[in-house]
Write a protein that holds these residues in place. Structure first.
Motif, mmCIF file in Angstrom:
data_model
loop_
_atom_site.group_PDB
_atom_site.id
_atom_site.type_symbol
_atom_site.label_atom_id
_atom_site.label_comp_id
_atom_site.label_asym_id
_atom_site.label_seq_id
_atom_site.Cartn_x
_atom_site.Cartn_y
_atom_site.Cartn_z
ATOM 1 N N MET A 125 0.835 -1.212 0.000
ATOM 2 C CA MET A 125 0.000 0.000 0.000
ATOM 3 C C MET A 125 0.863 1.253 0.000
ATOM 4 N N ILE A 126 1.971 1.224 0.744
ATOM 5 C CA ILE A 126 2.882 2.374 0.760
ATOM 6 C C ILE A 126 3.480 2.591 -0.619
ATOM 7 N N SER A 127 3.852 1.484 -1.266
ATOM 8 C CA SER A 127 4.422 1.577 -2.611
ATOM 9 C C SER A 127 3.432 2.200 -3.579
ATOM 10 N N GLN A 128 2.167 1.776 -3.480
ATOM 11 C CA GLN A 128 1.152 2.341 -4.367
ATOM 12 C C GLN A 128 0.960 3.829 -4.120
ATOM 13 N N ARG A 129 0.941 4.204 -2.831
ATOM 14 C CA ARG A 129 0.760 5.626 -2.516
ATOM 15 C C ARG A 129 1.956 6.447 -2.994
ATOM 16 N N THR A 130 3.156 5.879 -2.860
ATOM 17 C CA THR A 130 4.371 6.584 -3.297
ATOM 18 C C THR A 130 4.356 6.793 -4.809
ATOM 19 N N LYS A 131 4.006 5.732 -5.536
ATOM 20 C CA LYS A 131 3.949 5.835 -7.008
ATOM 21 C C LYS A 131 2.925 6.869 -7.444
ATOM 22 N N ALA A 132 1.776 6.879 -6.758
ATOM 23 C CA ALA A 132 0.728 7.835 -7.105
ATOM 24 C C ALA A 132 1.189 9.267 -6.827
ATOM 25 N N ALA A 133 1.901 9.462 -5.705
ATOM 26 C CA ALA A 133 2.383 10.793 -5.360
ATOM 27 C C ALA A 133 3.438 11.264 -6.349
ATOM 28 N N LEU A 134 4.354 10.353 -6.761
ATOM 29 C CA LEU A 134 5.390 10.722 -7.738
ATOM 30 C C LEU A 134 4.771 11.057 -9.088
ATOM 31 N N ALA A 135 3.766 10.285 -9.478
ATOM 32 C CA ALA A 135 3.101 10.549 -10.765
ATOM 33 C C ALA A 135 2.422 11.910 -10.741
ATOM 34 N N ALA A 136 1.787 12.229 -9.624
ATOM 35 C CA ALA A 136 1.110 13.524 -9.508
ATOM 36 C C ALA A 136 2.122 14.659 -9.535
ATOM 37 N N ALA A 137 3.263 14.459 -8.851
ATOM 38 C CA ALA A 137 4.302 15.490 -8.835
ATOM 39 C C ALA A 137 4.873 15.700 -10.230
#
Length: 227
Positions: A125-137
């Motif tokens: 779940m942390i990995s998914q949230r990190t990927k989503a945050a990087l994509a948004a950035a």
């Protein structure tokens, strides 16, 4: 075959059982059968009279502290003697103590397996949230990446030192009752305390079997709130 140091914990649910010994004898016999043979030592025994629905048990807390002090494993007769609450059983990992149930010797492995699955799900779940945050950035035009050889910041280094100090303070707190008991029996010098801790086979903070006066002095300083 049992090997190493062990701390025994027995529990009965009612005051009547505690006074009569009903149930305790059977638990002790089960622990004795489990420990039969091998190279082992029973460094401490604790008995609790408490309901299994409650988790605030002082004798169990003492047993866990003894396990940390001696680097021992907690041994119980039956798994339900600890608690019927699965969350509490998983909390043993946070206590930094390994345990074994005489009626289910591999229960500790099962517990670790459950915790591993929970941790794995959390990492996913942390990995998914990190990927989503990087994509948004990246979508906002933020430049990603950086110097992979960057050194730890001063804040990170300080955080590491603070964590190390916290572990040392917790260790000193675990050893506090033993030091007070020795002092109450007239052993007050640093050399005397070091010799007594060595004789009791209490591991030093670095895992050695021999204490020095300097190590005892540092531990006492932490107990009294020093550095």
């Amino acid at each position: 075959m049992a090997e190493g140091a062990f701390v025994s914990y027995c529990r009965v649910s009612t005051a009547r059982q505690g006074k009569s010994g009903l149930g305790l004898e059977a638990q002790r016999e089960a622990v004795s059968r489990y420990l039969n043979g091998g190279q082992w030592s029973l460094v401490a025994e604790f008995t609790e009279v408490e309901s299994g629905k409650r988790n605030d048990r002082p004798e169990l807390a003492k047993a866990l502290r003894a396990c940390r002090v001696y680097g021992a494993k907690l041994v119980i007769a039956k798994l339900d003697r600890l608690s019927r609450d699965a969350h509490f059983l998983l909390g043993l990992e946070k206590a930094g103590v390994d345990f074994v149930a005489a009626d289910m010797p591999h229960a500790n492995r099962l517990t670790v397996g459950i915790m591993a699955m929970v941790a794995d799900e959390e990492r996913r779940m942390i990995s998914q949230r990190t990927k989503a945050a990087l994509a948004a950035a990246k979508k906002r035009g933020v430049q990603l990446g950086g110097d992979r050889g960057a050194k730890l910041s001063r804040t990170a280094r300080q955080a590491g030192r603070d964590a190390q100090a916290a572990r040392a303070t917790e260790r000193a707190a675990d050893l506090g009752p033993i030091i007070r008991d020795l002092e109450a029996n007239g052993i007050t010098s640093l050399n005397g305390l070091a010799k007594a801790l060595t004789q009791r086979m209490v591991p030093t903070p670095r895992g050695s079997n021999t204490w020095s006066a300097v190590q005892v002095a540092r531990m006492i300083a932490r107990l009294r709130g020093g550095s």
